[in-house]
Design a protein around this motif. Structure first.
Motif, PDB file in Angstrom:
ATOM      1  N   LEU A  83     -49.275 -29.081   1.122  1.00  0.00           N
ATOM      2  CA  LEU A  83     -49.519 -30.306   1.231  1.00  0.00           C
ATOM      3  C   LEU A  83     -48.729 -31.356   2.246  1.00  0.00           C
ATOM      4  O   LEU A  83     -49.393 -32.194   2.797  1.00  0.00           O
ATOM      5  N   GLY A  84     -47.420 -30.797   2.705  1.00  0.00           N
ATOM      6  CA  GLY A  84     -46.727 -31.334   3.582  1.00  0.00           C
ATOM      7  C   GLY A  84     -47.243 -31.164   5.056  1.00  0.00           C
ATOM      8  O   GLY A  84     -46.578 -31.950   5.999  1.00  0.00           O
ATOM      9  N   ASP A  85     -48.244 -30.392   5.265  1.00  0.00           N
ATOM     10  CA  ASP A  85     -48.942 -30.156   6.518  1.00  0.00           C
ATOM     11  C   ASP A  85     -49.672 -31.457   6.898  1.00  0.00           C
ATOM     12  O   ASP A  85     -50.368 -31.661   7.873  1.00  0.00           O
ATOM     13  N   SER A  86     -50.078 -32.231   5.894  1.00  0.00           N
ATOM     14  CA  SER A  86     -51.122 -33.482   6.125  1.00  0.00           C
ATOM     15  C   SER A  86     -50.272 -34.181   6.827  1.00  0.00           C
ATOM     16  O   SER A  86     -49.235 -34.909   6.885  1.00  0.00           O
ATOM     17  N   ALA A  87     -51.040 -34.484   8.119  1.00  0.00           N
ATOM     18  CA  ALA A  87     -50.577 -35.310   9.356  1.00  0.00           C
ATOM     19  C   ALA A  87     -51.583 -35.536  10.190  1.00  0.00           C
ATOM     20  O   ALA A  87     -52.689 -35.108  10.275  1.00  0.00           O
ATOM     21  N   PRO A  99     -45.833 -37.306  33.102  1.00  0.00           N
ATOM     22  CA  PRO A  99     -46.098 -37.796  31.776  1.00  0.00           C
ATOM     23  C   PRO A  99     -47.179 -37.137  30.736  1.00  0.00           C
ATOM     24  O   PRO A  99     -47.807 -36.547  31.452  1.00  0.00           O
ATOM     25  N   LEU A 100     -46.921 -37.302  29.544  1.00  0.00           N
ATOM     26  CA  LEU A 100     -47.976 -36.900  28.758  1.00  0.00           C
ATOM     27  C   LEU A 100     -49.074 -37.662  28.649  1.00  0.00           C
ATOM     28  O   LEU A 100     -48.796 -38.756  28.346  1.00  0.00           O
ATOM     29  N   HIS A 101     -50.381 -37.035  28.364  1.00  0.00           N
ATOM     30  CA  HIS A 101     -51.562 -37.771  28.237  1.00  0.00           C
ATOM     31  C   HIS A 101     -52.143 -37.423  26.936  1.00  0.00           C
ATOM     32  O   HIS A 101     -52.257 -36.111  26.627  1.00  0.00           O
ATOM     33  N   PHE A 102     -52.275 -38.076  25.987  1.00  0.00           N
ATOM     34  CA  PHE A 102     -52.479 -37.736  24.544  1.00  0.00           C
ATOM     35  C   PHE A 102     -53.996 -37.866  24.324  1.00  0.00           C
ATOM     36  O   PHE A 102     -54.616 -38.779  24.783  1.00  0.00           O
ATOM     37  N   GLY A 103     -54.571 -37.018  23.493  1.00  0.00           N
ATOM     38  CA  GLY A 103     -55.782 -37.284  22.768  1.00  0.00           C
ATOM     39  C   GLY A 103     -55.798 -38.099  21.541  1.00  0.00           C
ATOM     40  O   GLY A 103     -54.681 -38.623  21.458  1.00  0.00           O
ATOM     41  N   ASN A 104     -56.830 -38.562  20.914  1.00  0.00           N
ATOM     42  CA  ASN A 104     -56.828 -39.324  19.882  1.00  0.00           C
ATOM     43  C   ASN A 104     -56.392 -38.735  18.578  1.00  0.00           C
ATOM     44  O   ASN A 104     -56.258 -39.069  17.414  1.00  0.00           O
ATOM     45  N   GLY A 105     -56.145 -37.130  18.519  1.00  0.00           N
ATOM     46  CA  GLY A 105     -55.568 -36.529  17.569  1.00  0.00           C
ATOM     47  C   GLY A 105     -56.818 -36.005  16.684  1.00  0.00           C
ATOM     48  O   GLY A 105     -57.857 -36.637  16.238  1.00  0.00           O
ATOM     49  N   THR A 106     -56.285 -35.242  15.589  1.00  0.00           N
ATOM     50  CA  THR A 106     -56.979 -34.678  14.543  1.00  0.00           C
ATOM     51  C   THR A 106     -56.147 -35.081  13.160  1.00  0.00           C
ATOM     52  O   THR A 106     -55.232 -34.558  13.202  1.00  0.00           O
ATOM     53  N   ARG A 107     -57.148 -35.818  12.162  1.00  0.00           N
ATOM     54  CA  ARG A 107     -56.334 -36.086  11.129  1.00  0.00           C
ATOM     55  C   ARG A 107     -56.591 -35.023  10.032  1.00  0.00           C
ATOM     56  O   ARG A 107     -57.711 -34.766   9.589  1.00  0.00           O
ATOM     57  N   LEU A 108     -55.437 -34.418   9.621  1.00  0.00           N
ATOM     58  CA  LEU A 108     -55.628 -33.182   8.609  1.00  0.00           C
ATOM     59  C   LEU A 108     -55.144 -33.802   7.312  1.00  0.00           C
ATOM     60  O   LEU A 108     -53.805 -34.263   7.135  1.00  0.00           O
ATOM     61  N   THR A 109     -56.148 -33.399   6.199  1.00  0.00           N
ATOM     62  CA  THR A 109     -55.592 -33.952   4.681  1.00  0.00           C
ATOM     63  C   THR A 109     -55.575 -32.629   4.059  1.00  0.00           C
ATOM     64  O   THR A 109     -56.726 -31.794   3.984  1.00  0.00           O
ATOM     65  N   VAL A 110     -54.487 -32.265   3.296  1.00  0.00           N
ATOM     66  CA  VAL A 110     -54.605 -30.967   2.417  1.00  0.00           C
ATOM     67  C   VAL A 110     -54.481 -31.483   1.127  1.00  0.00           C
ATOM     68  O   VAL A 110     -53.609 -32.258   0.941  1.00  0.00           O
ATOM     69  N   THR A 111     -55.283 -31.049   0.302  1.00  0.00           N
ATOM     70  CA  THR A 111     -55.394 -31.411  -1.032  1.00  0.00           C
ATOM     71  C   THR A 111     -55.137 -30.146  -1.979  1.00  0.00           C
ATOM     72  O   THR A 111     -55.138 -29.202  -1.529  1.00  0.00           O
TER      73      THR A 111
END
Lengths: 111, 115
Positions: A83-87, A99-111
């Motif tokens: 569950l704590g991997d949700s981020a 410098p770092l260039h970021f993507g918009n990310g992946t939202r992971l939800t663990v249920t």
């Protein structure tokens, strides 16, 4: 010129499952770093890939693993999800380290 | 190890107010310093940077000066707009064991600008 692209944008998984996140770096960048950002927190460094090898690693368990391909794209794999991997998982690319260039990310939800 | 400390948020300001977000750091050697901004639902965008002592980074009206004597890199803007509402992260890039550079982020400061 495309920036850093990540897929998928959102993901829902069940505890114990495995997940693979993908990242394509900005054109001309050869280094990919992965970060975990919990809600309301700053990004925490997971690991960095350069020339298809893990160059350095943060304080994350071995359940977190990665890969970099010859075209510099990268994958982040997480096994035995908790569950704590949700981020929000962020990929950042660079030529050299900064410098770092970021993507918009992946939202992971663990249920 | 290296670390970054930012002031707690949220910071709420009226439009056209002066902004300061404090950032101090701990690092060995001579790190590079950065400010990143994160808008809702997006990744982090580089706002400005400074690579050596007394350098001033600036972009879009934001400024920050690398102060080695006080180990600080405070972010300032003379007149904020509603569109500046976002979360701001201070970060440093420094060398760690193994001879590699690593980027360390602060916890972020949420800025809310009201009309």
């Amino acid at each position: 010129d495309a920036g850093v692209t990540q897929s998928p944008t959102h993901l829902i998984k069940t505890r114990g499952q495995q997940v693979t996140l993908r990242c394509s770096p900005k054109s001309g960048h050869d280094t990919v770093s992965w970060y975990q950002q919990a809600l309301g927190q700053g990004p925490q460094f997971i690991f960095q890939y350069y020339e298809e090898e893990e160059r350095q690693r943060g304080n994350f368990p071995d359940r977190f693993s990665g890969h970099q391909f010859p075209n510099y794209s990268s994958e982040l794999n997480v096994n035995a999800l908790l569950l704590g991997d949700s981020a929000l998982y962020l990929c950042a690319s660079s030529a050299n380290v900064v410098p770092l260039h970021f993507g918009n990310g992946t939202r992971l939800t663990v249920t | 190890g290296n670390s970054v400390t930012q002031m707690e948020g949220p910071v709420t300001l009226s439009e056209e107010a002066f902004l300061t977000i404090n950032c101090t750091y701990t690092a060995t050697g001579y790190p590079s310093l950065f400010w990143y901004v994160q808008y809702p639902g997006e990744g982090l965008q580089l706002l400005l940077k400074a690579t050596k002592a007394d350098d001033k980074g600036s972009n879009k009206g934001f400024e920050a000066t690398y102060r080695k004597e006080t180990t600080s890199f405070h972010l300032e803007k003379g007149s904020v707009q509603v569109s500046d509402s976002a979360v701001y992260f201070c970060a440093l890039s420094g060398y760690v064991s193994g001879g590699y550079q690593k980027v360390t982020f602060g916890t972020g400061t949420k800025l809310q600008v009201i009309p």
